[in-house]
Design an enzyme around this catalytic site. Structure first.
Site, mmCIF file in Angstrom:
data_model
loop_
_atom_site.group_PDB
_atom_site.id
_atom_site.type_symbol
_atom_site.label_atom_id
_atom_site.label_comp_id
_atom_site.label_asym_id
_atom_site.label_seq_id
_atom_site.Cartn_x
_atom_site.Cartn_y
_atom_site.Cartn_z
ATOM 1 N N GLY A 111 0.824 -1.169 -0.027
ATOM 2 C CA GLY A 111 0.113 -0.045 0.103
ATOM 3 C C GLY A 111 0.867 1.543 0.006
ATOM 4 N N SER A 112 2.172 1.217 -0.420
ATOM 5 C CA SER A 112 3.095 2.311 -0.242
ATOM 6 C C SER A 112 2.738 3.035 -1.464
ATOM 7 C CB SER A 112 4.378 1.976 0.130
ATOM 8 O OG SER A 112 4.919 0.742 -0.783
ATOM 9 N N GLY A 113 2.391 2.632 -2.646
ATOM 10 C CA GLY A 113 2.411 3.268 -4.042
ATOM 11 C C GLY A 113 3.306 3.047 -4.937
ATOM 12 N N LEU A 114 4.254 1.995 -4.551
ATOM 13 C CA LEU A 114 5.217 1.738 -5.482
ATOM 14 C C LEU A 114 5.078 0.338 -6.321
ATOM 15 C CD1 LEU A 114 8.456 2.372 -3.373
ATOM 16 C CD2 LEU A 114 7.493 4.088 -4.895
ATOM 17 N N GLY A 115 3.629 -0.036 -6.387
ATOM 18 C CA GLY A 115 3.496 -1.351 -7.351
ATOM 19 C C GLY A 115 3.935 -2.118 -6.644
ATOM 20 N N SER A 117 2.211 -4.760 -4.907
ATOM 21 C CA SER A 117 1.262 -6.128 -4.984
ATOM 22 C C SER A 117 1.667 -6.760 -6.456
ATOM 23 C CB SER A 117 -0.126 -5.928 -5.028
ATOM 24 O OG SER A 117 -0.158 -5.363 -3.633
ATOM 25 N N GLU A 149 -4.315 -11.181 -10.890
ATOM 26 C CA GLU A 149 -4.718 -10.160 -10.256
ATOM 27 C C GLU A 149 -5.892 -9.395 -10.070
ATOM 28 O OE1 GLU A 149 -2.071 -6.747 -8.018
ATOM 29 O OE2 GLU A 149 -1.182 -7.230 -10.145
ATOM 30 N N ASP A 161 1.978 -1.455 -13.416
ATOM 31 C CA ASP A 161 3.004 -2.187 -12.579
ATOM 32 C C ASP A 161 3.522 -3.269 -13.058
ATOM 33 O OD1 ASP A 161 2.419 0.328 -11.047
ATOM 34 O OD2 ASP A 161 1.067 -1.086 -9.589
#
Length: 342
Positions: A111-115, A117, A149, A161
């Site tokens: 959930g940190s925004g760097l892709g 998952s 996904e 991503d």
């Protein structure tokens, strides 16, 4: 000693066009994104064991689950990315009867925004491809990760991503209907990349968010023909073109302004992308010398990036100390998904 199959795939920062890779916008209008991969990774290892057992472990989350070989693993909200990849590959390619231990680790929080998952899914596919000797190219793996996904696990999100993690480097990506994606690697002069790397500050706000909710709202806005939201996405697509030209021509003094333009537009895409804390952090960084920046990923928390020209970076870092976040060191990397065994 048993064989171990390993893989790693790089996380990414989106520099422009974020959100235009999400359906239905990309299907209706075509999307464009410019992103770059970093020296932060999702790691996956598969170790063969002599028992008819499957062990799934997310080391960074301290989560573990055990299953019997030969059966589909129920996805129940716990280690679903690991189980989702296993289930799909087992269905499409089959699995040997031997047991194994799949363990993963990601260099940044979920959930940190760097892709994180999607990059993790790519890394897990890579480890299985190494183990089973699957004949999958970059486009195959990226699309496979997207299908697992978005279709198998029903997780909302875009397409950038998976392709960034698989291909690596600085890429201008185009997204069209029927899940068609074109990855254009950019030949940026090394000195421009060094300067970009030097001036871009990666700042973790110490908050994470569930991107799926924000992305679902964004998709609904397109379906419901919300003019403000759609126009913002058109502008972000144009931002990706501007960013591409600035980087290729070495007009780095324009980067902050282009990022700032995107920050203003992104707010209009969906509720929750920005919030009062993000706004305060952003304004503080600009007052300290940053010329622009953005919230990484879907928004709502996680990492932010700021363009700090000249020698302003350390002043910006000092100004952000009161928010309790952390700056993260990184380098741009050219390689995408890498696999090996021993």
């Amino acid at each position: 000693m048993s064989t171990i199959y390993r893989s790693k795939a790089p996380l990414r920062i989106g520099l422009a066009g974020g959100g235009t890779d999400v359906s239905p916008y990309s299907d209706l209008y075509g999307g464009a994104i410019l992103n770059a991969t970093l020296s932060l990774y999702a790691h996956a290892s598969i170790e063969i064991i002599d028992k008819p057992e499957i062990h799934f472990t997310a080391v960074d989350r301290n989560e573990h689950q055990q299953h019997t070989t030969g059966i589909e693993c129920a996805t129940d909200g716990y280690l679903d990315l690991l189980k989702g990849v296993y289930n799909r590959i087992r269905r499409d390619y089959g699995m040997p009867d031997t047991g194994f231990h799949l363990s993963t680790f990601v260099d940044a929080p979920a959930g940190s925004g760097l892709g994180t998952s999607s990059t993790l899914v790519v890394a897990i596919i890579g480890a299985f491809a190494e183990m089973l000797k699957l004949p999958l190219g970059e486009y195959d793996i990226a699309h496979y990760a997207y299908e697992i996904e978005r279709r198998d696990l029903n997780l909302a999100g875009g397409k950038q991503d998976q392709y960034a993690a698989t291909f690596g480097g600085v890429n201008f990506m185009e997204f069209y209907e029927n899940d068609r994606v074109i990855v254009n690697p950019l030949r940026i002069k090394q000195r421009y990349l060094f300067e970009l790397e030097n001036n871009l500050l990666l700042y973790y706000t110490s908050t994470s968010r569930e991107s799926a909710r924000i992305i679902e709202q964004q998709s609904k806005n397109v379906v419901n023909k919300q003019g403000k939201s759609i126009e913002a996405m058109h502008q972000l697509k144009e931002q990706a073109q501007r960013m591409k030209e600035a980087l290729l021509r070495g007009r780095l003094h324009e980067i902050g302004e282009i990022l700032d333009f995107g920050f203003q537009q992104k707010r209009n895409m969906a509720e929750g992308i920005s919030n009062s804390l993000m706004e305060e952090i952003y304004e503080t960084a600009k007052a300290a010398g940053a010329t622009g920046g953005k919230i990484s990923g879907a928004g709502g928390g996680g990492f932010m990036i700021f363009y700090c020209p000249g020698t302003t970076k350390h002043n910006v870092i000092r100004s952000l100390e009161r928010f309790g976040g952390k700056t993260r060191r990184y380098q741009f990397v050219e390689h995408g998904l890498t696999t090996w065994s021993l």
